[in-house]
Design a protein around this motif. Sequence first.
Motif, PDB file in Angstrom:
ATOM      1  N   LYS A 190       0.769  -1.263   0.147  1.00 42.61           N
ATOM      2  CA  LYS A 190      -0.009   0.046   0.124  1.00 42.61           C
ATOM      3  C   LYS A 190       0.914   1.084   0.016  1.00 42.61           C
ATOM      4  O   LYS A 190       0.723   2.245  -0.779  1.00 42.61           O
ATOM      5  CB  LYS A 190      -0.860   0.039   1.201  1.00 42.61           C
ATOM      6  N   SER A 191       1.923   1.187   0.794  1.00 41.03           N
ATOM      7  CA  SER A 191       2.766   2.247   0.733  1.00 41.03           C
ATOM      8  C   SER A 191       3.451   2.733  -0.563  1.00 41.03           C
ATOM      9  O   SER A 191       3.598   3.760  -0.936  1.00 41.03           O
ATOM     10  CB  SER A 191       3.956   2.199   1.905  1.00 41.03           C
ATOM     11  N   ILE A 192       3.862   1.604  -1.341  1.00 43.30           N
ATOM     12  CA  ILE A 192       4.399   1.791  -2.761  1.00 43.30           C
ATOM     13  C   ILE A 192       2.954   2.441  -3.762  1.00 43.30           C
ATOM     14  O   ILE A 192       3.175   3.328  -4.440  1.00 43.30           O
ATOM     15  CB  ILE A 192       4.752   0.531  -3.223  1.00 43.30           C
TER      16      ILE A 192
ATOM     17  N   GLY B 126       1.184  -9.109  -6.568  1.00 45.44           N
ATOM     18  CA  GLY B 126       1.283  -8.209  -5.279  1.00 45.44           C
ATOM     19  C   GLY B 126       0.228  -8.414  -4.446  1.00 45.44           C
ATOM     20  O   GLY B 126      -1.011  -8.494  -4.843  1.00 45.44           O
ATOM     21  N   LYS B 127       0.398  -8.345  -3.005  1.00 46.36           N
ATOM     22  CA  LYS B 127      -0.279  -8.350  -2.006  1.00 46.36           C
ATOM     23  C   LYS B 127      -1.452  -7.472  -1.976  1.00 46.36           C
ATOM     24  O   LYS B 127      -2.695  -7.403  -1.308  1.00 46.36           O
ATOM     25  CB  LYS B 127       0.157  -8.527  -0.686  1.00 46.36           C
ATOM     26  N   PHE B 128      -1.279  -6.179  -2.742  1.00 47.67           N
ATOM     27  CA  PHE B 128      -2.019  -4.987  -2.658  1.00 47.67           C
ATOM     28  C   PHE B 128      -2.352  -4.448  -4.072  1.00 47.67           C
ATOM     29  O   PHE B 128      -2.504  -3.403  -4.589  1.00 47.67           O
ATOM     30  CB  PHE B 128      -1.361  -3.650  -1.922  1.00 47.67           C
ATOM     31  N   PHE B 129      -2.625  -5.811  -4.987  1.00 51.54           N
ATOM     32  CA  PHE B 129      -3.022  -5.475  -6.264  1.00 51.54           C
ATOM     33  C   PHE B 129      -4.162  -4.737  -6.525  1.00 51.54           C
ATOM     34  O   PHE B 129      -4.659  -3.872  -7.138  1.00 51.54           O
ATOM     35  CB  PHE B 129      -3.101  -6.800  -6.851  1.00 51.54           C
TER      36      PHE B 129
ATOM     37  N   ALA C 179      -3.912  -1.393  -5.783  1.00 49.89           N
ATOM     38  CA  ALA C 179      -3.453  -0.635  -6.918  1.00 49.89           C
ATOM     39  C   ALA C 179      -4.441  -0.415  -7.992  1.00 49.89           C
ATOM     40  O   ALA C 179      -4.528   0.928  -8.530  1.00 49.89           O
ATOM     41  CB  ALA C 179      -2.204  -1.592  -7.472  1.00 49.89           C
ATOM     42  N   LEU C 180      -5.463  -0.998  -8.042  1.00 50.83           N
ATOM     43  CA  LEU C 180      -6.558  -0.952  -9.150  1.00 50.83           C
ATOM     44  C   LEU C 180      -7.196   0.364  -8.696  1.00 50.83           C
ATOM     45  O   LEU C 180      -7.669   0.988  -9.816  1.00 50.83           O
ATOM     46  CB  LEU C 180      -7.355  -1.958  -9.435  1.00 50.83           C
ATOM     47  N   LYS C 181      -7.415   0.481  -7.304  1.00 50.87           N
ATOM     48  CA  LYS C 181      -8.335   1.437  -7.017  1.00 50.87           C
ATOM     49  C   LYS C 181      -7.392   3.035  -7.084  1.00 50.87           C
ATOM     50  O   LYS C 181      -8.052   4.017  -7.641  1.00 50.87           O
ATOM     51  CB  LYS C 181      -8.601   1.547  -5.619  1.00 50.87           C
ATOM     52  N   VAL C 182      -6.110   3.004  -7.262  1.00 53.32           N
ATOM     53  CA  VAL C 182      -5.380   4.011  -7.489  1.00 53.32           C
ATOM     54  C   VAL C 182      -5.389   4.442  -8.896  1.00 53.32           C
ATOM     55  O   VAL C 182      -5.547   5.753  -9.186  1.00 53.32           O
ATOM     56  CB  VAL C 182      -3.888   3.885  -6.831  1.00 53.32           C
TER      57      VAL C 182
ATOM     58  N   LYS D  24       7.059   5.134   3.230  1.00 54.60           N
ATOM     59  CA  LYS D  24       7.398   4.824   4.681  1.00 54.60           C
ATOM     60  C   LYS D  24       8.722   3.738   4.583  1.00 54.60           C
ATOM     61  O   LYS D  24       8.376   2.746   4.188  1.00 54.60           O
ATOM     62  CB  LYS D  24       6.197   4.287   5.485  1.00 54.60           C
ATOM     63  N   ASN D  25       9.813   4.366   4.523  1.00 56.71           N
ATOM     64  CA  ASN D  25      10.908   3.416   4.749  1.00 56.71           C
ATOM     65  C   ASN D  25      10.830   2.297   5.700  1.00 56.71           C
ATOM     66  O   ASN D  25      11.059   1.165   5.315  1.00 56.71           O
ATOM     67  CB  ASN D  25      12.390   4.221   4.984  1.00 56.71           C
ATOM     68  N   SER D  26      10.512   2.693   7.091  1.00 55.12           N
ATOM     69  CA  SER D  26      10.646   1.816   7.899  1.00 55.12           C
ATOM     70  C   SER D  26       9.665   0.476   7.716  1.00 55.12           C
ATOM     71  O   SER D  26      10.055  -0.765   8.135  1.00 55.12           O
ATOM     72  CB  SER D  26      10.160   2.272   9.481  1.00 55.12           C
TER      73      SER D  26
END
Length: 282
Positions: free
Chosen positions: A15-17, A39-42, A45-48, A236-238
């Motif tokens: 999600k951060s990406i 990807g776990k947040f595929f 990403a489609l919503k973006v 978010k790097n961390s």
Amino acid sequence: MKQLIINADDFGRHKSINLAVEKAFRKGCLRSTTIMAGGKFFEHALKVIQRNPNLGVGIHLTLANGYPILPPEKIPTLVTPEGIFHENYVEFLKLYVKGKINREEIQAELAAQITKVQNAGLNLTHFDSHQHLHHFPGIIAIALKLAKAANIPAMRVADTKIFDGSVDNVGQLIGRIGLGSLSKFAARSAHAKNILTPDHFSGIVAGESVNVRFLSKVIRNLEEGTTEVMLHPGTKNSVLQKFCAWDHDFEGELNAVTSSRILKLIRENEVTVVNFSALSKG
């Protein structure tokens, strides 16, 4: 004419990406990204993409360091006992050069990735790959065959410059020389299939980040034609360094492509910022 493609890899991985890609598109000079089908947040990403319909989207073909689309039992040579891809390109290539990776499984998995992305309604502008595996002999032939069948018009060629970034060890130097050689073969193969490629490539491929200083240098020295700059931004790097097991400055890359200094340089140097679809109009 000088055209600049700034492409964010790993879209859909976290999600951060995804949020970094959206911010870089809306407030910066990023116009292109490549999505990971596994990807776990595929879905996020489609919503973006729905919120940003002018964002150019390609596919980030993945054979290592990620999750497959097909069930593990259908691609046993591509996955570990846990059912995920091998840890990184080094582990994958060790098996590949020994003939322990089944090429029919590569084709089946990459075809499934393309199908998933296209079934989501995306009109793909291009393809590249996670950890540059599409440049390797055998894999490039499969990727180009699938791209032609799916009407994907363009491809990244990571013809990296040897001294982009620092060279801290012999391994980095050898890696850049090797990728540069492979990329030339990949480009010739793509052009033989009438797959388009940018004229130039820039990006630090050995784990370093694209910062304001590096990107400023690229823009000031931009050559005629189209140049792609590869990056991996995040908010978010961390979180991402732990999630990706990669000590990368994701935030620094996001800051670079949203920097007022960079945006000013682009205007002053009369650079046109585009995505891969511009190659078809050239």
